[in-house]
Design a protein around this motif. Structure first.
Motif, PDB file in Angstrom:
ATOM      1  N   GLY A  81     -15.661  19.965 -12.195  1.00 35.87           N
ATOM      2  CA  GLY A  81     -14.930  20.907 -11.351  1.00 35.87           C
ATOM      3  C   GLY A  81     -14.730  22.241 -12.038  1.00 35.87           C
ATOM      4  O   GLY A  81     -15.654  22.785 -12.644  1.00 35.87           O
ATOM      5  N   CYS A  82     -13.504  22.738 -11.975  1.00 34.30           N
ATOM      6  CA  CYS A  82     -13.235  24.117 -12.407  1.00 34.30           C
ATOM      7  C   CYS A  82     -12.974  24.275 -13.893  1.00 34.30           C
ATOM      8  O   CYS A  82     -12.903  25.398 -14.386  1.00 34.30           O
ATOM      9  N   MET A  83     -12.792  23.156 -14.619  1.00 32.70           N
ATOM     10  CA  MET A  83     -12.479  23.252 -16.057  1.00 32.70           C
ATOM     11  C   MET A  83     -13.491  22.441 -16.857  1.00 32.70           C
ATOM     12  O   MET A  83     -13.916  21.375 -16.401  1.00 32.70           O
ATOM     13  N   VAL A  84     -13.801  22.904 -18.068  1.00 33.46           N
ATOM     14  CA  VAL A  84     -14.675  22.121 -18.950  1.00 33.46           C
ATOM     15  C   VAL A  84     -14.024  21.814 -20.300  1.00 33.46           C
ATOM     16  O   VAL A  84     -14.623  21.125 -21.134  1.00 33.46           O
ATOM     17  N   ASN A  85     -12.805  22.310 -20.519  1.00 31.13           N
ATOM     18  CA  ASN A  85     -12.072  21.961 -21.748  1.00 31.13           C
ATOM     19  C   ASN A  85     -10.655  22.512 -21.656  1.00 31.13           C
ATOM     20  O   ASN A  85     -10.344  23.324 -20.778  1.00 31.13           O
ATOM     21  N   SER A  86      -9.803  22.050 -22.571  1.00 31.23           N
ATOM     22  CA  SER A  86      -8.445  22.594 -22.696  1.00 31.23           C
ATOM     23  C   SER A  86      -7.981  22.272 -24.109  1.00 31.23           C
ATOM     24  O   SER A  86      -8.697  21.620 -24.873  1.00 31.23           O
ATOM     25  N   CYS A  87      -6.749  22.701 -24.462  1.00 30.70           N
ATOM     26  CA  CYS A  87      -6.326  22.543 -25.865  1.00 30.70           C
ATOM     27  C   CYS A  87      -6.044  21.089 -26.232  1.00 30.70           C
ATOM     28  O   CYS A  87      -6.143  20.694 -27.375  1.00 30.70           O
ATOM     29  N   ARG A  88      -5.658  20.293 -25.243  1.00 30.66           N
ATOM     30  CA  ARG A  88      -5.372  18.854 -25.405  1.00 30.66           C
ATOM     31  C   ARG A  88      -4.104  18.573 -26.208  1.00 30.66           C
ATOM     32  O   ARG A  88      -3.800  17.436 -26.504  1.00 30.66           O
ATOM     33  N   GLU A  89      -3.349  19.607 -26.599  1.00 29.70           N
ATOM     34  CA  GLU A  89      -2.177  19.423 -27.459  1.00 29.70           C
ATOM     35  C   GLU A  89      -0.878  19.882 -26.826  1.00 29.70           C
ATOM     36  O   GLU A  89       0.190  19.451 -27.232  1.00 29.70           O
ATOM     37  N   CYS A  90      -0.936  20.817 -25.889  1.00 32.82           N
ATOM     38  CA  CYS A  90       0.301  21.379 -25.336  1.00 32.82           C
ATOM     39  C   CYS A  90       0.951  20.349 -24.417  1.00 32.82           C
ATOM     40  O   CYS A  90       0.342  19.346 -24.045  1.00 32.82           O
ATOM     41  N   GLU A  91       2.197  20.617 -24.022  1.00 28.59           N
ATOM     42  CA  GLU A  91       2.900  19.597 -23.228  1.00 28.59           C
ATOM     43  C   GLU A  91       2.222  19.357 -21.889  1.00 28.59           C
ATOM     44  O   GLU A  91       2.237  18.232 -21.375  1.00 28.59           O
ATOM     45  N   ASN A  92       1.589  20.376 -21.324  1.00 36.74           N
ATOM     46  CA  ASN A  92       0.935  20.171 -20.027  1.00 36.74           C
ATOM     47  C   ASN A  92      -0.350  19.361 -20.172  1.00 36.74           C
ATOM     48  O   ASN A  92      -0.628  18.481 -19.357  1.00 36.74           O
ATOM     49  N   GLN A 110      -4.980  21.663 -16.055  1.00 34.27           N
ATOM     50  CA  GLN A 110      -5.136  22.913 -15.291  1.00 34.27           C
ATOM     51  C   GLN A 110      -4.045  23.911 -15.661  1.00 34.27           C
ATOM     52  O   GLN A 110      -4.194  25.104 -15.446  1.00 34.27           O
ATOM     53  N   TYR A 111      -2.933  23.390 -16.210  1.00 31.65           N
ATOM     54  CA  TYR A 111      -1.832  24.268 -16.614  1.00 31.65           C
ATOM     55  C   TYR A 111      -1.739  24.370 -18.144  1.00 31.65           C
ATOM     56  O   TYR A 111      -0.665  24.641 -18.682  1.00 31.65           O
ATOM     57  N   CYS A 112      -2.846  24.146 -18.836  1.00 30.72           N
ATOM     58  CA  CYS A 112      -2.867  24.225 -20.307  1.00 30.72           C
ATOM     59  C   CYS A 112      -2.180  25.520 -20.758  1.00 30.72           C
ATOM     60  O   CYS A 112      -2.528  26.616 -20.316  1.00 30.72           O
ATOM     61  N   LEU A 113      -1.203  25.365 -21.648  1.00 31.29           N
ATOM     62  CA  LEU A 113      -0.420  26.533 -22.078  1.00 31.29           C
ATOM     63  C   LEU A 113      -1.239  27.463 -22.961  1.00 31.29           C
ATOM     64  O   LEU A 113      -0.870  28.620 -23.161  1.00 31.29           O
ATOM     65  N   ASN A 114      -2.339  26.943 -23.495  1.00 31.33           N
ATOM     66  CA  ASN A 114      -3.215  27.800 -24.301  1.00 31.33           C
ATOM     67  C   ASN A 114      -4.424  28.273 -23.501  1.00 31.33           C
ATOM     68  O   ASN A 114      -5.349  28.843 -24.057  1.00 31.33           O
ATOM     69  N   GLY A 115      -4.411  27.990 -22.208  1.00 30.71           N
ATOM     70  CA  GLY A 115      -5.497  28.438 -21.334  1.00 30.71           C
ATOM     71  C   GLY A 115      -6.633  27.439 -21.342  1.00 30.71           C
ATOM     72  O   GLY A 115      -7.229  27.189 -22.398  1.00 30.71           O
ATOM     73  N   ASN A 116      -6.918  26.815 -20.185  1.00 32.76           N
ATOM     74  CA  ASN A 116      -8.065  25.895 -20.183  1.00 32.76           C
ATOM     75  C   ASN A 116      -9.357  26.708 -20.194  1.00 32.76           C
ATOM     76  O   ASN A 116      -9.344  27.917 -19.930  1.00 32.76           O
ATOM     77  N   VAL A 117     -10.457  26.043 -20.525  1.00 30.97           N
ATOM     78  CA  VAL A 117     -11.762  26.710 -20.509  1.00 30.97           C
ATOM     79  C   VAL A 117     -12.349  26.509 -19.113  1.00 30.97           C
ATOM     80  O   VAL A 117     -12.648  25.374 -18.715  1.00 30.97           O
ATOM     81  N   GLY A 118     -12.478  27.600 -18.358  1.00 36.35           N
ATOM     82  CA  GLY A 118     -13.043  27.517 -17.008  1.00 36.35           C
ATOM     83  C   GLY A 118     -14.532  27.199 -17.065  1.00 36.35           C
ATOM     84  O   GLY A 118     -15.209  27.481 -18.054  1.00 36.35           O
ATOM     85  N   THR A 119     -15.026  26.616 -15.981  1.00 37.18           N
ATOM     86  CA  THR A 119     -16.440  26.222 -15.917  1.00 37.18           C
ATOM     87  C   THR A 119     -17.363  27.435 -15.965  1.00 37.18           C
ATOM     88  O   THR A 119     -18.500  27.336 -16.388  1.00 37.18           O
ATOM     89  N   TYR A 120     -16.840  28.584 -15.526  1.00 43.24           N
ATOM     90  CA  TYR A 120     -17.603  29.829 -15.702  1.00 43.24           C
ATOM     91  C   TYR A 120     -16.663  30.970 -16.063  1.00 43.24           C
ATOM     92  O   TYR A 120     -15.475  30.950 -15.733  1.00 43.24           O
ATOM     93  N   GLY A 121     -17.200  31.917 -16.813  1.00 42.43           N
ATOM     94  CA  GLY A 121     -16.452  33.141 -17.112  1.00 42.43           C
ATOM     95  C   GLY A 121     -15.361  32.992 -18.159  1.00 42.43           C
ATOM     96  O   GLY A 121     -14.578  33.911 -18.363  1.00 42.43           O
TER      97      GLY A 121
END
Ligand code: NAP
Ligand code: ZN
Ligand code: ZN
Length: 347
Positions: A88-99, A106-117
């Motif tokens: 879908g719209c994300m391909v990674n995230s920090c995996r450590e923040c509370e969200n 999708q609400y990664c506090l460090n910003g998830n990595v979008g599938t594009y851009g």
């Protein structure tokens, strides 16, 4: 590195064109996916046109991806070669923040990595699904149930989860009156999902031109918002309004339709601000909210829910050479109700 075929936007206003792009080597936790189908989301268009802010062109968009696993890294455990999968719209995230720890990447506090851009972990800009292959970390790859038609399943990865998540969060179900504003890609999925959850569903579309479709998809009622009487007739009536419109609307008029404790949730993402007068919220203790896609765990839950209830998007399958025409048709609301690109035609 793998060099693959794709369609990219060379600038904010030029037509998309065929290009060759590279995909990173398959790392230990990566999955190489041979893309079969990619949906066209209105967000692809907002992004390329820089309606949400500047981006780096050329860009390959597309975040409604289904395909077959072609190769897996040495440490991959969740997917095997040949599996039907989705991204879908994300391909990674920090995996450590509370969200992230709560499964709401999708609400990664460090910003998830979008599938594009987005800036990927190797510093490159991620390139999306209008392409033949993509390499994604296994944790951001979903299983697509066998019973779902493969091409039609693609839009579930964005339009499906973006409407499923708020419907679940605000507990659409028996006894709840849900209105869906806008009968496009997201809107038509919201109708199907809210109906399957047992809610009483009303569509609020600009005209009655798609009324037969709305009722067929599961709506109980259908009203035209171009008719001022609609806002009189329906005032104080909904528990939940899901606004999927890609352009600004008159918020006060829609908020007036909420009954006591009702919530209007915006998933539509127009570039322009939506002015809000708080007194409209005081009445009936109304809430105005936003919601962004859904987490990985919830996206899998949505795919399984759709398989269980036989829910599938209404789609029009197109060749890659038709993308620019399809974008024009999305912009003129001439889509019934999602375009899906056959990835074999990127060749
Ligand atoms: P879409 O297929 O183009 O549907 C949008 C619908 O909005 C149209 O079918 C139309 O419905 C209505 N509409 C369009 N222009 C309008 C206008 N000027 N005034 C009033 N109504 C108008 O788009 P989509 O792919 O479903 O995406 C909808 C929005 O959601 C986009 O802004 C997109 O970026 C956003 N989005 C957000 C998320 C998130 O995570 N929050 C995820 C995906 C997409 P009627 O013809 O029935 O009136
Ligand atoms: Zn999308
Ligand atoms: Zn995080």
């Amino acid at each position: 590195m793998l060099t693959v075929n794709a369609y990219a936007a060379p600038s904010s206003d030029a037509p998309l064109e065929p290009v060759r792009i590279t995909r990173r080597d398959v790392g230990p936790k990566d999955v190489l996916i041979e893309i079969k189908y990619a949906g066209i989301c209105h967000s692809d268009i907002h992004t390329v046109r820089e309606e949400w802010g500047p981006i780096k062109h050329p860009l390959v968009v597309g975040h409604e991806i289904v395909g077959l696993v072609a190769e897996v890294g040495s440490e991959v455990t969740k997917h095997a070669v040949g599996d039907r999968v989705g991204v879908g719209c994300m391909v990674n995230s920090c995996r450590e923040c509370e969200n992230c720890l709560a499964g709401e990447e999708q609400y990664c506090l460090n910003g998830n990595v979008g599938t594009y851009g987005s800036v990927d972990r190797d510093g490159t800009i991620t390139q999306g699904g209008y392409s033949t292959h993509v390499v994604v970390d296994e944790d951001f790859v979903l299983r697509v149930p066998e019973s779902l038609d493969f091409a039609a399943a693609a839009p579930l990865l964005c339009a499906g989860i973006t409407t499923y998540s708020p419907l679940r969060h605000w507990e659409a179900g028996p006894g709840k009156r849900v209105a869906v504003v806008g009968m496009g890609g997201l809107g038509h999925m919201a109708v199907k999902l809210a109906h399957a959850m047992g809610a009483e569903v009303t569509v609020l579309s600009r005209s009655l031109s798609k009324k037969d479709d709305g009722l067929r998809l599961g709506a109980d009622h259908y009203f035209a918002t171009e008719d001022a009487k609609t806002f009189e007739e329906l005032k104080n009536s909904f528990d939940l309004i899901v606004n999927t419109v890609s352009a600004p609307i008159d918020l006060a008029a829609y908020l007036g339709l909420l009954r006591r404790n009702g919530t209007m949730v915006n998933v539509g993402a127009p570039a322009e601000p939506l002015p809000l007068t708080v007194f409209t919220l005081f009445r009936n203790r109304r809430s105005f909210a936003g919601s962004s896609i859904g987490g990985i765990r919830e996206t899998q839950e949505m795919l399984d829910f759709c398989a269980e209830h036989g829910i599938i998007p209404d789609t029009e399958l197109i060749d890659a050479s038709y993308i620019n025409e399809a974008w024009k048709r999305v912009l003129s609301s001439d889509v019934r109700y999602r375009f899906v690109i056959d990835a074999a035609t990127f060749a």
